[in-house]
Design a protein around this motif. Structure first.
Motif: not given
Ligand SMILES: [Mn+2]
Length: 416
Positions: A8, A10, A47, A166, A199, A201
């Protein structure tokens, strides 16, 4: 053997440039940290990017860093997460893979006879570690992959094995995310040495009986107001195996949490019950005065019911100006749960979204007497429906904005 587990990331998230910069900085710092820790390889459990088409500046920094790892011969193994895909299934990860910068380990095929998903292992050349995994899809659409997974051959494979995923695993969900749809760990193949998840957080690591160690490192950098308020920073897991390569699957593994801190964070929460907008201002100033603000990210969350005035009368501009003058790096506020007398409480019992929408619109109608009730209801609903559009893939912001403007004008000018 040593490896890092990130998820994650991002990259490219945050609309505000100052925050997006921190997100990229966290990535660069984590990667440099991995080099210092002399990892053999790195895992990104989905992610990696916040959207399927990340900003070019972000992409430039990321590819540059990945190229450095390619030259240093430190492989980066990845799976795609729900955010990495465009609606038509395209992902930047494919581009990075074509360039040899990352290795996608979600590989396999559907057996035409059994209709089962047969995954393949990717073998890390230096350590002999066997890695496989399943990509993440929005709204738990990846569930069917797990349901149709051929587990036997995966479970029987000898060696040190890592499974990347994920998705939301029931046993790993933290309390505050309990309402998320999830699937139990029993859907996963058993006997892997490490299950590298993404996935959720929220940093979590658990030894699931009969499975093994399953972990979420959480977001590498907080991804929104709530995460910034709750965590302040992100991090990753560093996994170390003590024994030699030959007996690696039996060796003791040590897992260490490595926080990545770029800025300090101050979380201000104020209950506005029985306060006036002016009192809120002085309370916030008082609360922050003794705290470290310099170069910090400040989150301000207000809740409760004001005893006088409106939420819009709180002099936020003044408060924010003062905090910046004291050296704050970035300030964000959330007043979603703050009400005033004028904004009466809404009680909606019906759970049908359309009925609920209708009721909420009616409850709040005629607070500003610009139109007749009927006209206001009509306009509100027309605007809601005509503005319920998303920017298409490849559509420029300017084009999209134009479309919104035209549509709004059309609705508002209906009878001149
Ligand atoms: Mn995420």
């Amino acid at each position: 053997m040593k490896y890092a587990h990130l998820a994650d990331l991002h990259l490219g998230s945050w609309r505000e440039e100052k925050m997006r910069e921190l997100s990229t900085k966290s990535f660069l710092q984590a990667m440099n940290d991995c080099i210092i820790n002399r990892v053999d390889f790195i895992l990104f459990s989905g992610d990696i990017f916040n959207t399927s088409l990340p900003p070019i500046d972000t992409l430039k920094l990321v590819t540059e860093k990945l190229r450095e790892f390619q030259i240093k011969n430190i492989p980066v193994y990845v799976i795609a997460g729900s955010h990495d895909f465009s609606p038509s299934g395209k992902t930047m990860i494919e581009v990075l893979e074509k360039a040899g910068l990352v290795i996608n380990v979600c590989k396999g095929q559907i057996n035409p006879e059994t209709k089962e998903l047969e995954l393949q292992f990717t073998v890390d050349p230096k350590t002999g570690t066997k890695i496989t995994g399943i990509l993440g899809r929005r709204g738990l659409l990846d569930k069917t992959y797990y349901e149709n997974l051929s587990r036997d051959s995966l479970e029987q494979e000898p060696g040190y094995k890592i499974f990347m995923f994920h998705t939301t695993v029931t046993e790993l969900v933290p309390k505050h995310l309990e309402m998320m749809e999830s699937q139990p760990a029993s859907f996963f193949p058993k006997g892997f040495n490490y299950y590298a998840g993404g996935h959720i957080h929220h940093p979590t690591i658990k030894d699931i009986p009969g499975m093994g160690l399953m972990a979420y490192p959480g977001a590498l950098f907080p991804n929104n107001f709530a995460e910034m308020e709750q965590y302040g920073n992100g991090g990753y897991y560093l996994i170390t195996l003590e024994n030699s390569q030959q007996t690696i699957e039996n060796s003791q593994q040590t897992i260490q949490w490595k926080p990545i801190e770029i800025k300090s964070r101050l979380a201000l929460v104020l209950d506005g019950d029985h306060l006036s907008p002016q009192q809120i201002e002085s309370e916030l100033i008082k609360e922050s005065s003794a705290k470290k603000i310099d170069d910090s990210i400040i989150t301000i969350r207000l809740k409760g019911k004001l005893n006088a005035g409106k939420v819009s009368e709180i002099p936020f501009n003044e408060i924010i100006k003062q905090l910046y003058a004291r050296g704050a790096y970035f300030i964000m506020k959330n007043t979603n749960k703050l009400y005033s007398e004028e904004f009466r409480e809404i009680k909606v019992a019906n759970s049908n979204p359309e009925v609920m929408e209708e009721q909420i619109i009616r409850e709040h109608a005629q607070q500003i007497k610009l139109f007749s009730l009927e006209r206001e209801l009509f306009l509100t609903k027309s605007l809601l429906s005509s503005l319920n559009i998303h920017r298409k893939e490849g559509e420029s912001v300017a084009d999209f904005q134009k479309k919104i403007e035209t549509e709004t004008k059309r609705v508002l000018n209906l009878d001149g």
